[in-house]
Design a protein around this motif. Structure first.
Motif, PDB file in Angstrom:
ATOM      1  N   VAL A 209      58.490  98.960   6.838  1.00 11.36           N
ATOM      2  CA  VAL A 209      58.045  97.559   6.796  1.00 11.36           C
ATOM      3  C   VAL A 209      59.216  96.613   7.002  1.00 11.36           C
ATOM      4  O   VAL A 209      59.173  95.728   7.856  1.00 11.36           O
ATOM      5  CB  VAL A 209      57.339  97.253   5.453  1.00 11.36           C
ATOM      6  CG1 VAL A 209      57.035  95.762   5.340  1.00 11.36           C
ATOM      7  CG2 VAL A 209      56.066  98.069   5.329  1.00 11.36           C
TER       8      VAL A 209
ATOM      9  N   ASN B 135      53.133  94.429   0.594  1.00  6.74           N
ATOM     10  CA  ASN B 135      51.689  94.603   0.580  1.00  6.74           C
ATOM     11  C   ASN B 135      51.169  94.999   1.947  1.00  6.74           C
ATOM     12  O   ASN B 135      50.852  94.149   2.770  1.00  6.74           O
ATOM     13  CB  ASN B 135      51.023  93.316   0.111  1.00  6.74           C
ATOM     14  CG  ASN B 135      51.265  93.082  -1.368  1.00  6.74           C
ATOM     15  OD1 ASN B 135      50.790  93.846  -2.198  1.00  6.74           O
ATOM     16  ND2 ASN B 135      52.051  92.055  -1.683  1.00  6.74           N
ATOM     17  N   VAL B 136      51.102  96.286   2.183  1.00  8.85           N
ATOM     18  CA  VAL B 136      50.574  96.772   3.457  1.00  8.85           C
ATOM     19  C   VAL B 136      49.565  97.874   3.165  1.00  8.85           C
ATOM     20  O   VAL B 136      49.680  98.578   2.156  1.00  8.85           O
ATOM     21  CB  VAL B 136      51.699  97.341   4.361  1.00  8.85           C
ATOM     22  CG1 VAL B 136      52.692  96.261   4.737  1.00  8.85           C
ATOM     23  CG2 VAL B 136      52.395  98.517   3.715  1.00  8.85           C
ATOM     24  N   PRO B 137      48.572  98.019   4.033  1.00  8.82           N
ATOM     25  CA  PRO B 137      47.645  99.143   3.854  1.00  8.82           C
ATOM     26  C   PRO B 137      48.377 100.465   4.040  1.00  8.82           C
ATOM     27  O   PRO B 137      49.189 100.602   4.962  1.00  8.82           O
ATOM     28  CB  PRO B 137      46.623  98.953   4.991  1.00  8.82           C
ATOM     29  CG  PRO B 137      46.829  97.565   5.520  1.00  8.82           C
ATOM     30  CD  PRO B 137      48.225  97.173   5.184  1.00  8.82           C
ATOM     31  N   ILE B 138      48.109 101.413   3.155  1.00  5.39           N
ATOM     32  CA  ILE B 138      48.634 102.780   3.283  1.00  5.39           C
ATOM     33  C   ILE B 138      47.445 103.656   3.683  1.00  5.39           C
ATOM     34  O   ILE B 138      46.509 103.832   2.904  1.00  5.39           O
ATOM     35  CB  ILE B 138      49.216 103.287   1.945  1.00  5.39           C
ATOM     36  CG1 ILE B 138      50.288 102.331   1.407  1.00  5.39           C
ATOM     37  CG2 ILE B 138      49.770 104.708   2.107  1.00  5.39           C
ATOM     38  CD1 ILE B 138      51.526 102.216   2.250  1.00  5.39           C
ATOM     39  N   ILE B 139      47.486 104.185   4.896  1.00  2.00           N
ATOM     40  CA  ILE B 139      46.352 104.952   5.403  1.00  2.00           C
ATOM     41  C   ILE B 139      46.559 106.436   5.159  1.00  2.00           C
ATOM     42  O   ILE B 139      47.534 107.025   5.633  1.00  2.00           O
ATOM     43  CB  ILE B 139      46.169 104.696   6.920  1.00  2.00           C
ATOM     44  CG1 ILE B 139      45.822 103.231   7.151  1.00  2.00           C
ATOM     45  CG2 ILE B 139      45.092 105.613   7.486  1.00  2.00           C
ATOM     46  CD1 ILE B 139      45.543 102.877   8.602  1.00  2.00           C
TER      47      ILE B 139
ATOM     48  N   ALA C 101      56.863  97.216  10.478  1.00  3.22           N
ATOM     49  CA  ALA C 101      55.489  97.726  10.392  1.00  3.22           C
ATOM     50  C   ALA C 101      54.637  96.856   9.474  1.00  3.22           C
ATOM     51  O   ALA C 101      55.101  96.373   8.444  1.00  3.22           O
ATOM     52  CB  ALA C 101      55.491  99.163   9.881  1.00  3.22           C
ATOM     53  N   GLY C 102      53.383  96.668   9.857  1.00  2.50           N
ATOM     54  CA  GLY C 102      52.431  95.945   9.012  1.00  2.50           C
ATOM     55  C   GLY C 102      51.445  96.884   8.344  1.00  2.50           C
ATOM     56  O   GLY C 102      50.703  96.481   7.448  1.00  2.50           O
ATOM     57  N   VAL C 103      51.410  98.129   8.781  1.00  4.17           N
ATOM     58  CA  VAL C 103      50.514  99.158   8.241  1.00  4.17           C
ATOM     59  C   VAL C 103      51.310 100.461   8.215  1.00  4.17           C
ATOM     60  O   VAL C 103      52.113 100.695   9.113  1.00  4.17           O
ATOM     61  CB  VAL C 103      49.279  99.374   9.159  1.00  4.17           C
ATOM     62  CG1 VAL C 103      48.271 100.316   8.511  1.00  4.17           C
ATOM     63  CG2 VAL C 103      48.627  98.052   9.528  1.00  4.17           C
TER      64      VAL C 103
ATOM     65  N   SER D 276      46.217  94.044   6.841  1.00  2.00           N
ATOM     66  CA  SER D 276      47.546  93.933   6.249  1.00  2.00           C
ATOM     67  C   SER D 276      47.905  92.481   5.945  1.00  2.00           C
ATOM     68  O   SER D 276      47.821  91.621   6.822  1.00  2.00           O
ATOM     69  CB  SER D 276      48.577  94.490   7.247  1.00  2.00           C
ATOM     70  OG  SER D 276      49.880  94.142   6.863  1.00  2.00           O
TER      71      SER D 276
ATOM     72  N   LEU E 162      44.022  97.068  11.685  1.00  2.00           N
ATOM     73  CA  LEU E 162      44.339  96.410  10.406  1.00  2.00           C
ATOM     74  C   LEU E 162      45.627  95.605  10.421  1.00  2.00           C
ATOM     75  O   LEU E 162      45.861  94.809   9.514  1.00  2.00           O
ATOM     76  CB  LEU E 162      44.425  97.464   9.290  1.00  2.00           C
ATOM     77  CG  LEU E 162      43.150  98.267   9.015  1.00  2.00           C
ATOM     78  CD1 LEU E 162      43.405  99.269   7.893  1.00  2.00           C
ATOM     79  CD2 LEU E 162      41.986  97.358   8.648  1.00  2.00           C
ATOM     80  N   GLY E 163      46.479  95.808  11.430  1.00  2.00           N
ATOM     81  CA  GLY E 163      47.736  95.072  11.419  1.00  2.00           C
ATOM     82  C   GLY E 163      48.414  95.113  12.767  1.00  2.00           C
ATOM     83  O   GLY E 163      47.946  95.788  13.691  1.00  2.00           O
TER      84      GLY E 163
ATOM     85  N   SER F 107      50.850  91.429   8.079  1.00  2.00           N
ATOM     86  CA  SER F 107      50.536  90.957   9.425  1.00  2.00           C
ATOM     87  C   SER F 107      49.759  89.635   9.400  1.00  2.00           C
ATOM     88  O   SER F 107      49.842  88.844  10.333  1.00  2.00           O
ATOM     89  CB  SER F 107      49.709  92.004  10.183  1.00  2.00           C
ATOM     90  OG  SER F 107      50.419  93.216  10.325  1.00  2.00           O
TER      91      SER F 107
END
Lengths: 255, 255, 255, 255, 255, 255
Positions: free
Chosen positions: E168, E200-204, E173-175, F225, E106-107, F228
């Protein structure tokens, strides 16, 4: 403006090797040559390199004092290259480090065709040290000494063709470096023979390529970093007699 | 069987440094010390290292002839260590390479507390070259020269405590190496001060640790690989006068 | 022999940018300039790069037909550089890949001073892809867009000095690359200001440096590997109208 | 001062294996041996290792209580080594991690001659985890189980010679590690046979080498990092009956 | 076809944790839950993990016998995951390894927000072991234990927001991966708070994400490699009483 | 909730390829297919990829406007995947990047069986770029073009079996990826033939596996992301006529 590049062959008894470089001279480029007064006759060992380094540094300082624009070491061991950078401000380039970077610019992975197995280990370590190990596909030896290459250049070229083909077909190399300064002159024939076999890769002759890159750095006004290669601080040298005097040479780092 | 380990300090004018090692002698371990007759007085540059290497090799050959069991270089630049390995068959260990491997055995990532900023770059490259760069968290300098450390050992220890704490807390080091042979003796105080601050990590004093590892290799019957460090081939050395004779020493590699 | 190098600026509406390169012309070096007819006006995205690539390839083929000796892309995204290498046999160099390799030759670790944060990620990935990621210390942004740099070059230079100093002092860089083609001209002032602060590192202006390296490759008779960049095979292109025709251009790869 | 090193063989039914270590005892070194009461009889799987780890930790705590100076695991899987380090303060060494570091000290690249193909994958992962993967040239199997090696030690030695030669000549290894604790005793014959074939590399027998390194760490006053191996926090263990009691043993980490 | 996924929480006294997973059930997905009968109550140590592994393997075999389609370990230590893969043929996924791979999809670079400093070292080593270390930007701790997170979820979320922003903005970090199974439920709030701050990054959330990936592998007909995770060979287990019987369970690997 | 996944085949004249995906539709999963209106017919070159990228991005925007939940690129070059991620917010997955991560989850090292030698170099670089190069054991070619595979699927399967066996037995792969989207359908036969030869490794068909992973990401509420893959900024596009309009599509990134 005409650039003056000095080739330093880092061994003794090598005056006859200077003639090879005349072909690269032109209106823009003056090339001069020197070999060592103090040091070993054979370089292919760490000890040989260590014994050759002091006079290489002395020759570098001498060249800088004489107004030379850049220095090229005439040995794939890059003998004294980083040590000399500490003492002078003009660019000093080693053919192994330089040709690895040029090869990296020209293709995805790099093969080196060297003389004998025993130098492969140290050449792999040097490539890591230069930060180029990531692109090194393989180093293969043609199993001939300098003397044997001089005695039979035809066999040398044939072995270079075979080993280059293995580097490309087995190891996946996209570029081949001739891994010894004594292979100079073979690059065109090797390239032609390989092309006949359908293998089209650049064959880099390291010393001549390094001369061109040295000239480019002079044109670009660039030299090595004093942050990475700071001035040495030594107060006293015992036992190197004349050599010690030559290394000091100017009063730059010798208080 | 009593083992005899020789410490080589790879600089001139350093006879007084030998006393530090007497404390490690016991019924099993004889320790002798030598410094150089030929070479520089200060080592913290590539040129200094190059000038120190030939006599270090000569001293190594002399030690082997005298029946010494193993050699330890007394400088974190591991001066002449790999070159001497070419000429002798007894183990030769440098404290930087050795302590990086010992640190790797004791914890997950390694911090080095060295003297001054200008050696950090070369120490990082050496760690890569040794194949231990992967575990190196960071190298930080205490910003004191050898002379300053000698003049104020209390300040040296205080700075070592501060820098070690940064290596652990900021860089994540699990082990700290004292990055200069002149920090010997500080390890226990530094360790105690750190423990008071809740930081429990091994503090490795490189030279003494290397002496113990050298003794262990002798006990295990192991020495360096002649495949990795082959015998040098040199026919002639010009200009090193007595030194050249000493390096040849025996007729092992000199035809 | 006079060499002819063509600069391709891989965006539209950029004719005015060609003037910057006249200063590099001399008796040995002719420089010509072109920008795109088809493509985007702004490049700082993967999509922008993709839209700029086809006409960059067309311009490369055109240049090769006209007898140009080497090509230099005028953008730190190295737009279309590897794609154009598939279609032409003369050297094509991108300034980012080239300056990373030149920086690697000059010092131990590399800092890049770029425009804005959003390009850092892609520049890091590109450095890995080029096989030079190992030597990259850090990329830092001066936080100014192209427009802002043009509007206030003094502020640009001041920010470059600040960021370069951080790259050297915090990240340990020994060489600094100006990370955007629009920073050309700043290198000397940045270098002088840094020297005043005691920071002596080479400041590489990528496009001019790449011109010099391109000339060196022409002199050395070297070009990229056809093993690494094989001829493309495409039978039909839909919807690129005139552009498709230009890309085919000759009948080299279009059956 | 006499050092006491305890060997823990991390499997059941292995009392007979202790006799091998008597040869290493001397005035300075007392060696004791234990195997497991609880756990599996065969270790060559992740599950086998998991089942052997709890009692290995219990044996480690028992040894520390008894005043043992250092512990050596008698299995190339380094079973329970890092887990036991959490619970005790005396050095605990595994022969695989230790011999990889010793090999790294002795040569440029490392070959491992192991038993069977199925352990190669996990041994490669472990080498990465130890931070030594960079120097690992290759792992090759002699294709014999422990039972087969015991039944025909002559065939074992012959296969070890063949595989070691491949590691050196094909993979470029400069040092060879015997990759299984059951190969002990073969090192001298293998070394002699290889020397006859002109292959001169150190052959490391891991367990005996690890004993010597463990003694060296005791002499150097070093043990593993509590920063890297912090004390475990567990309140309750269900279902391990006597074993759970033994693991708690002291009240160190069990609240 | 309805898939049945079993969650194994690899600790004792954890029955109450199963309720969290009911929300993921639907017409396509049945989820069941189990925790351990034999093992520790706390996992955050290598010893804790070792004590939890045997019964995790037993639970995995039980699940396979019952016709479960895939297994998910409910702990970021991926406890017993690779060991269980040796014994069963249905997919077994650990949330740390799985979420690192999903984050990589994802990133460009991955940040992990974990509980406390003491697990950072082992999580870094695990990421290397999984082959994903190259994309790991940093692991930062929110400095709260499981008990503290349960006591004050608001503070936990606030700290997660702060640490995620550092991952970030400072680490690039991108994710972001929530680095503890006990952070489940925070991902949406953290994500919303970060978006308010322009990040705005995915939070897993690892365990729920791993459930979805496990279902995908079942749909794709894929499971782990028996080449990489071969069947264990053990003849006898001493001292695990009932647990030993459960691990054998079927007669698959127990002769 | 039924998920809608769109397959984009990034070449022209490929409508007939859509039928392959109907088998993956079910009550939970709707699959639609599109190929390009603008672009090349053959993709196996960097230029082909560049020409295919713009319309791939246009098709991605179209799909997002139509409410599609996720996108899968139908080509192992992952054509336009990262570019399209800049323009849309729904997940876009390429089969090469996705299958490398899935393979990493299932085994220790990864083999890829691709079509022809000339794509191996670029596939190796892409694996590094994806951060998965560390686990890549080798890429081997079956030496058949797409046309040849279509003409003789039996020969294709036989070659895949041979090459897969080499990847496992010579290169140590634990998982094999079918390295071309045109190998779809072979995975079961190849797997069965390999099992007959005693080779039990997962055979990953990349496009179908990527569809399952795309569905899992939709279920997990995850997408790529924006940190990214930030929104592209382009003011003007010249010369792409209709295509330019389609790329803009909405007014999202086009001021």
């Amino acid at each position: 403006m005409k650039k003056h590049i000095r080739i330093i062959h880092p061994a003794i008894n090598a005056d006859s090797l200077g003639g090879r470089f005349r072909q690269f001279e032109n209106e823009q480029l003056k090339i001069s040559f020197t070999c060592l007064d103090y040091g070993p006759d054979i370089l292919a060992s760490r000890l040989g390199v260590a014994l050759a380094t002091p006079d290489t540094c002395a020759k570098a300082k001498e060249a800088e004092r004489e107004g030379v624009d850049a220095l090229v070491i005439d040995c794939m061991g890059d003998v004294g290259c980083h040590e000399a950078r500490e003492s002078v401000s003009i660019p000093v380039l080693g053919p192994y480090e330089t040709s690895l970077h040029v090869a990296g610019l020209l293709g995805h992975s790099i093969g080196v065709a060297t003389m004998v197995d025993e130098v492969i280990g140290i050449m792999e370590i040097m490539a890591k040290q230069f930060g180029t190990g990531d692109k090194l596909a393989a180093i293969r030896a043609i199993q001939m000494s300098v003397a044997e290459m001089e005695a039979d250049p035809g066999l040398r070229d044939q072995r270079l063709v075979e080993v280059s083909e293995q580097l490309v077909k087995i190891d996946g190399a996209g570029v081949v470096i001739l891994g010894c300064a004594e292979m100079q002159g073979a690059e065109k024939r090797v390239s032609a023979f390989l092309a006949e076999r359908g293998v089209n890769v650049p064959i880099i002759e390291p010393v001549s390529t390094t001369i061109m890159i040295a000239a480019a750095l002079v044109d670009a006004g660039l030299t090595h970093s004093k942050q990475s290669f700071p001035e040495p601080r030594i107060n006293q040298i015992a036992g190197y007699d004349k050599l010690a005097g030559l290394i000091r040479g100017s009063d730059r780092w010798n208080k």
